[in-house]
Design a protein around this motif. Sequence first.
Motif, PDB file in Angstrom:
ATOM      1  N   SER A  39     -47.909  -1.715 -18.985  1.00 19.06           N
ATOM      2  CA  SER A  39     -48.951  -1.179 -19.864  1.00 19.06           C
ATOM      3  C   SER A  39     -48.399  -0.053 -20.727  1.00 19.06           C
ATOM      4  CB  SER A  39     -50.118  -0.664 -19.028  1.00 19.06           C
ATOM      5  OG  SER A  39     -49.671   0.379 -18.190  1.00 19.06           O
TER       6      SER A  39
ATOM      7  N   ARG B 112     -53.970  -8.359 -21.790  1.00 24.26           N
ATOM      8  CA  ARG B 112     -53.883  -7.529 -20.574  1.00 24.26           C
ATOM      9  C   ARG B 112     -52.403  -7.338 -20.293  1.00 24.26           C
ATOM     10  NH1 ARG B 112     -57.325 -10.615 -16.077  1.00 24.26           N
ATOM     11  NH2 ARG B 112     -57.342  -8.619 -14.996  1.00 24.26           N
ATOM     12  N   PRO B 113     -52.024  -6.251 -19.627  1.00 21.07           N
ATOM     13  CA  PRO B 113     -50.594  -6.040 -19.365  1.00 21.07           C
ATOM     14  C   PRO B 113     -50.041  -7.191 -18.521  1.00 21.07           C
ATOM     15  CG  PRO B 113     -51.863  -4.069 -18.865  1.00 21.07           C
ATOM     16  CD  PRO B 113     -52.846  -5.165 -19.105  1.00 21.07           C
TER      17      PRO B 113
ATOM     18  N   ILE C  93     -58.538   9.167 -25.128  1.00 21.69           N
ATOM     19  CA  ILE C  93     -58.680   7.792 -24.653  1.00 21.69           C
ATOM     20  C   ILE C  93     -57.626   6.940 -25.339  1.00 21.69           C
ATOM     21  CG2 ILE C  93     -60.196   5.775 -24.583  1.00 21.69           C
ATOM     22  CD1 ILE C  93     -62.550   7.645 -24.386  1.00 21.69           C
TER      23      ILE C  93
ATOM     24  N   ARG D 136     -56.447   3.138 -24.641  1.00 26.14           N
ATOM     25  CA  ARG D 136     -56.601   1.900 -23.885  1.00 26.14           C
ATOM     26  C   ARG D 136     -55.527   0.898 -24.255  1.00 26.14           C
ATOM     27  NH1 ARG D 136     -61.732   2.721 -22.375  1.00 26.14           N
ATOM     28  NH2 ARG D 136     -61.147   3.490 -20.328  1.00 26.14           N
ATOM     29  N   PHE D 137     -55.201   0.057 -23.314  1.00 27.14           N
ATOM     30  CA  PHE D 137     -54.351  -1.085 -23.588  1.00 27.14           C
ATOM     31  C   PHE D 137     -55.170  -2.083 -24.399  1.00 27.14           C
ATOM     32  CE2 PHE D 137     -52.179  -5.042 -22.793  1.00 27.14           C
ATOM     33  CZ  PHE D 137     -50.859  -4.672 -22.799  1.00 27.14           C
TER      34      PHE D 137
ATOM     35  N   GLN E 169     -58.025  16.992 -23.980  1.00 23.75           N
ATOM     36  CA  GLN E 169     -58.551  16.849 -22.621  1.00 23.75           C
ATOM     37  C   GLN E 169     -57.587  17.409 -21.570  1.00 23.75           C
ATOM     38  OE1 GLN E 169     -59.893  12.804 -21.656  1.00 23.75           O
ATOM     39  NE2 GLN E 169     -59.184  13.174 -19.599  1.00 23.75           N
TER      40      GLN E 169
ATOM     41  N   GLY F 130     -50.422  10.261 -10.030  1.00 21.68           N
ATOM     42  CA  GLY F 130     -51.872  10.314 -10.134  1.00 21.68           C
ATOM     43  C   GLY F 130     -52.363   9.633 -11.392  1.00 21.68           C
ATOM     44  N   ALA F 131     -53.608   9.860 -11.693  1.00 22.62           N
ATOM     45  CA  ALA F 131     -54.211   9.171 -12.821  1.00 22.62           C
ATOM     46  C   ALA F 131     -54.103   9.967 -14.099  1.00 22.62           C
ATOM     47  CB  ALA F 131     -55.675   8.892 -12.528  1.00 22.62           C
TER      48      ALA F 131
ATOM     49  N   ARG G 183     -52.668  10.850 -16.833  1.00 26.19           N
ATOM     50  CA  ARG G 183     -51.546  10.640 -17.748  1.00 26.19           C
ATOM     51  C   ARG G 183     -51.539  11.684 -18.848  1.00 26.19           C
ATOM     52  NH1 ARG G 183     -51.290   4.173 -18.567  1.00 26.19           N
ATOM     53  NH2 ARG G 183     -53.517   4.399 -18.271  1.00 26.19           N
TER      54      ARG G 183
ATOM     55  N   THR H 106     -55.475   6.963  -7.165  1.00 25.21           N
ATOM     56  CA  THR H 106     -55.669   7.308  -8.579  1.00 25.21           C
ATOM     57  C   THR H 106     -54.743   6.457  -9.452  1.00 25.21           C
ATOM     58  OG1 THR H 106     -54.124   9.142  -8.420  1.00 25.21           O
ATOM     59  CG2 THR H 106     -56.433   9.667  -8.149  1.00 25.21           C
TER      60      THR H 106
ATOM     61  N   ARG I  73     -56.032   3.808 -12.344  1.00 23.54           N
ATOM     62  CA  ARG I  73     -55.419   3.742 -13.671  1.00 23.54           C
ATOM     63  C   ARG I  73     -55.071   2.292 -14.028  1.00 23.54           C
ATOM     64  NH1 ARG I  73     -50.611   3.151 -15.280  1.00 23.54           N
ATOM     65  NH2 ARG I  73     -49.556   3.371 -13.281  1.00 23.54           N
TER      66      ARG I  73
ATOM     67  N   ASP J  11     -56.254  -0.009 -17.189  1.00 22.88           N
ATOM     68  CA  ASP J  11     -55.372  -0.694 -18.132  1.00 22.88           C
ATOM     69  C   ASP J  11     -55.564  -2.205 -18.112  1.00 22.88           C
ATOM     70  OD1 ASP J  11     -54.235   1.618 -18.967  1.00 22.88           O
ATOM     71  OD2 ASP J  11     -52.487   1.507 -17.652  1.00 22.88           O
ATOM     72  N   GLY J  12     -56.335  -2.708 -17.132  1.00 22.54           N
ATOM     73  CA  GLY J  12     -56.495  -4.154 -17.010  1.00 22.54           C
ATOM     74  C   GLY J  12     -55.355  -4.824 -16.261  1.00 22.54           C
TER      75      GLY J  12
ATOM     76  N   ALA K 185     -57.793  -6.217 -11.471  1.00 20.86           N
ATOM     77  CA  ALA K 185     -59.215  -6.397 -11.773  1.00 20.86           C
ATOM     78  C   ALA K 185     -60.097  -5.796 -10.687  1.00 20.86           C
ATOM     79  CB  ALA K 185     -59.531  -7.871 -11.948  1.00 20.86           C
TER      80      ALA K 185
ATOM     81  N   GLN L 225     -64.564   9.944 -17.420  1.00 20.96           N
ATOM     82  CA  GLN L 225     -63.339  10.587 -17.921  1.00 20.96           C
ATOM     83  C   GLN L 225     -62.578   9.726 -18.913  1.00 20.96           C
ATOM     84  OE1 GLN L 225     -60.828  11.896 -14.736  1.00 20.96           O
ATOM     85  NE2 GLN L 225     -62.536  12.832 -13.666  1.00 20.96           N
ATOM     86  N   GLY L 226     -63.064   8.506 -19.151  1.00 18.73           N
ATOM     87  CA  GLY L 226     -62.371   7.646 -20.109  1.00 18.73           C
ATOM     88  C   GLY L 226     -61.172   6.928 -19.518  1.00 18.73           C
ATOM     89  N   ILE L 227     -60.962   7.055 -18.176  1.00 17.97           N
ATOM     90  CA  ILE L 227     -59.862   6.321 -17.547  1.00 17.97           C
ATOM     91  C   ILE L 227     -60.246   4.845 -17.408  1.00 17.97           C
ATOM     92  CG2 ILE L 227     -58.486   6.095 -15.440  1.00 17.97           C
ATOM     93  CD1 ILE L 227     -59.000   9.123 -15.004  1.00 17.97           C
ATOM     94  N   LEU L 228     -61.533   4.599 -17.135  1.00 18.30           N
ATOM     95  CA  LEU L 228     -62.011   3.232 -16.913  1.00 18.30           C
ATOM     96  C   LEU L 228     -62.943   2.812 -18.043  1.00 18.30           C
ATOM     97  CD1 LEU L 228     -62.900   3.399 -13.099  1.00 18.30           C
ATOM     98  CD2 LEU L 228     -60.886   2.362 -14.140  1.00 18.30           C
ATOM     99  N   PRO L 229     -62.955   1.513 -18.372  1.00 22.69           N
ATOM    100  CA  PRO L 229     -63.948   1.024 -19.340  1.00 22.69           C
ATOM    101  C   PRO L 229     -65.333   0.995 -18.679  1.00 22.69           C
ATOM    102  CG  PRO L 229     -62.649  -0.801 -18.487  1.00 22.69           C
ATOM    103  CD  PRO L 229     -62.065   0.455 -17.899  1.00 22.69           C
TER     104      PRO L 229
END
Lengths: 582, 419
Positions: A129, A145-146, A342, A344-345, A356, A542-543, A545, B275, B279, B283-284, B287, B303-307
Amino acid sequence: MSGQLFTAHHTVLAAGTKVILVFVLTPVLAGLVGAVLPATGWFPPLGGDSISLSPLRNFLLEPGLMTSVSLSIFTALMATTLSYLLAIGLLAVLVGTGGGAFLTRLISPLLSVPHITIAVGFLFLLQPSGWLIRLLSPWATGWDRPPNLNLVPDEAGWMLVTGLVAKEVPFLILMGLSAASQIDARRLLEVGRSLGYGPLTSWYLVVQPQLGRRLFLPVMIVLVFSVSVVDMALVLAPSTPAPLAVRILVWFRDPDLMRQFVAAVGALAQMGLALICCAIWVAASAICARVIRHICWSGWRLTTHPLLARVGRFWLLGLAVLPCALAAAGLTSSLIWAFADIWRFPDGLPSRWGLQAWMMTSDGLLHAALTSLVLGLAAASVSVFAAVFWLEGVSARTRTGQIGAADRLAGSQAEGLIYLPLLIPQAAFLFGLQILLIWLGADGMFLTLLWVHVVFVFPYVMLSLGPSWRRFDRSFTDLAANLGAGPCRRFCAVKLPILLIPVLTAFAVGFAVSQALYLPTVFASNGRIATLTTEAVILASGAGRQTLGAASLLQMALPLAVFLSADLIGLARFRRFSWFRV
Amino acid sequence: MTAQLSFPSFSVLWMLSALKALFAAGLMAFLPFSTMAADKFETFVDQARGQSVYFNAWGGSPAINAYIAWAADQLKVRNDITLIHVKLTDTADAVSRILAEKTAGKTSGGSVDLVWVNGENFASLKRQNLLQDEGWAFSLPSFTYTDSAALPALISDFATPTDGLESPWGRAQLVFGYDTAYVAAPPRSAAALSNWVKQDDNQGRFTFPRPPDFTGTSFLKQIALEVVPDSSIFAAPAPADMDSADAMLEPLWAWLADVSSNLWRAGRHYPVNYTDMVRLLGDGEVAIAMAFNPAEFSNGIAQGILPDTVRSYIHEGGTLANVHFVAIPFNANGPAAKVVANFLLSPEAQLRKANSEIWGDPTVLSMAKLPPEDAAAFASLPRGIATLSDAQLSRSLAEPHPSWVKVIEQGWEKRYAAN
């Protein structure tokens, strides 16, 4: 000059070098003892009060041990070999064309960026990704999708190798440039050419063997570092199983405290692994030397078609630049993440830019950055001061002819000892050191952390400063002496200003080394003092990024600022001394 | 909110819950003492002024870090306590550091004042006598708002009695999140999950954090509880002989062998922690993901991490639930850590923590024991679009005995992390 005054001066310098040696070696040796004892089963707090073989047996029973070991050996040897060959190749192109100064400026940013930052950049760029696939998707790849691919980390460890090469090629080039000027490579090259060898052939057959001998220590440092690297391996190396160094850390951290014994054996095994790698390197280079000698005797000129030679050189250049270019692109994607809200892929760029990352954790990050800055400046200052002290001590003794051949040998052996912290895998002595520090009640204090940083920074500063110091033309100070200047005046008013640029460079190198230290910081600070590097390693798992991107940005900015300041100070001061040729 | 841990009616588990009720009764005997201790606590508050507390807590989640930073601000203002968050990559770091200090004979002035733990790490700390042992947690004023008869896990951490060595902080339940863009009907059991993973369309779209990560190991425990025919074995300690313990988990190993080549990256690589996996969901790359916090997926959307197409679900037979705690090491400094623990357990701090826009970690307090206005505040908390209701979360499974963790982790390591 009065003999008595000189003796006092000399004594101070001699005592000083001894103090430095004790200062640098104590943590290493004490730490090693702290690993050997638990490895033999003696660790009373956990009920280990007798010597036994069971830690060793448990260690050998660890699943996938051999895979971990061979992964460590493969990545270390491959990274070192590639770094060496590429660095030597680049040097050939550069020394021949005189582009050394230009290249030094170009590579110093890469040299100054911590390992973890490079690794994070690779992750941001190359994972399924990552930025590269985002830029190509879906229009070129058809992926919305990745893809499900093992890109970073890959299965064999090539990503770790590439990451290490991107960091070590600049280091070896820097070391090589100073070595090349010592052996007057350009003259050797001309001799080779006049005997009918092509430029690249004469470089590899004539200059490389001599350069290789002078690069032996830096190459060993690269090799030992590669075999024991933890922070970069956490991000880039395979994890099922991980390289040995990472597994040692996992054993140290296991909630089942009995695994401490296994970890201690692992630490010693790490040491053995480093020795094995060094032995392989030495044997392989001996074979290469023999082959080269054979080629020389045979008179074979290895001539190729000029066009082919040009294509070859182009390839070499491309190959050497590739890891560095990937690193640069990775760092760019880190910078984008630092200002993405934000992303997104498969968007090629963030759909919403923002701050942020800086809002959410700015406090923690800025605090860590401040700690990194103060720590780095302090460690570099202490190390440069110690290095100047050490080198002056050596040159004073050599100069007066006070020492004979035997003493000189002892002197160079002592100098060899200061590189010990870089030649022993970090994991092998840091746990034992942690226990020693706690026992002294010195753990988690800023001064302790500074001490441990200096142990690692000082040798690099010596590597950077030593050659220029030894090359110093004594006629300047002799002249000053004839004009009646005392030792202090000669040093402060003549020698130091002439050597200002190497001193500033060594300072910047020391700062960069301090920035990059991960394992030593974790163990010596007892987790209480967070630097940008320890923050980045936590964030990399972690998440966040965006926050990780922000940490990377700061990790690039700090050393770069120090390198630039060193450059500017050098330029400004040098104008006054522009009539000296250094 | 109450009766979070309803036990399946296996006889052994019944006995266990009876045992827990006994513990709770023992606690009731404690309570008069704890009110007497209120005065003592006031003196702690006075002594704690100006002290620093090094709080060792996992630091991988920006949302949790921000919450701890808020707590630090509050404590500074109210109690003049400086709370410093020592961010850990793994709680076991703190365990080994405390051990190193014991090794070096450092019986006071330790580097860890308060540590976020539960389960295996707590069991390890307790077994090695690395914790402060005055039953301090039971005498905190905020502890009176809890109800350990209704929620026995408050005093029995993964079946290890807490003995007041740790103070409850939050509740957790294993929750799965899925992206409705790719998954029409999520698989609501271990068997359904294995079928889903093996479908051609779903190749490489499922994974779990690499054990021994906490969530990864918990996922394996969840599967074991579902696929091992007699799940009552998990209430008792695992057999000391690792081989026979491993053999008892054969259905788990068979389940994993069945799916492993269909996992994300063919099971050659795993996310570092939850976490990291969330992520991947964003990113897909995958699933379906999982977390130990029911509000995790709403939080990720915010937080905009997930759709915003992500929703959550749990397995039909219920999912693992437990409580997480804060503990004080044997060599910690001064009483300030107790004041911090009490603040973290206070209705105000718990309310903020339960807010899914902030962290979304469910409270350990009992609504029945809270003053009505506090209970009302909890009832009116916003629930994110991807958070299940309390009723939907009511089916829960008790944690296996902590000794099973080692069996599961070593068995997994041997099979999937060693080639």
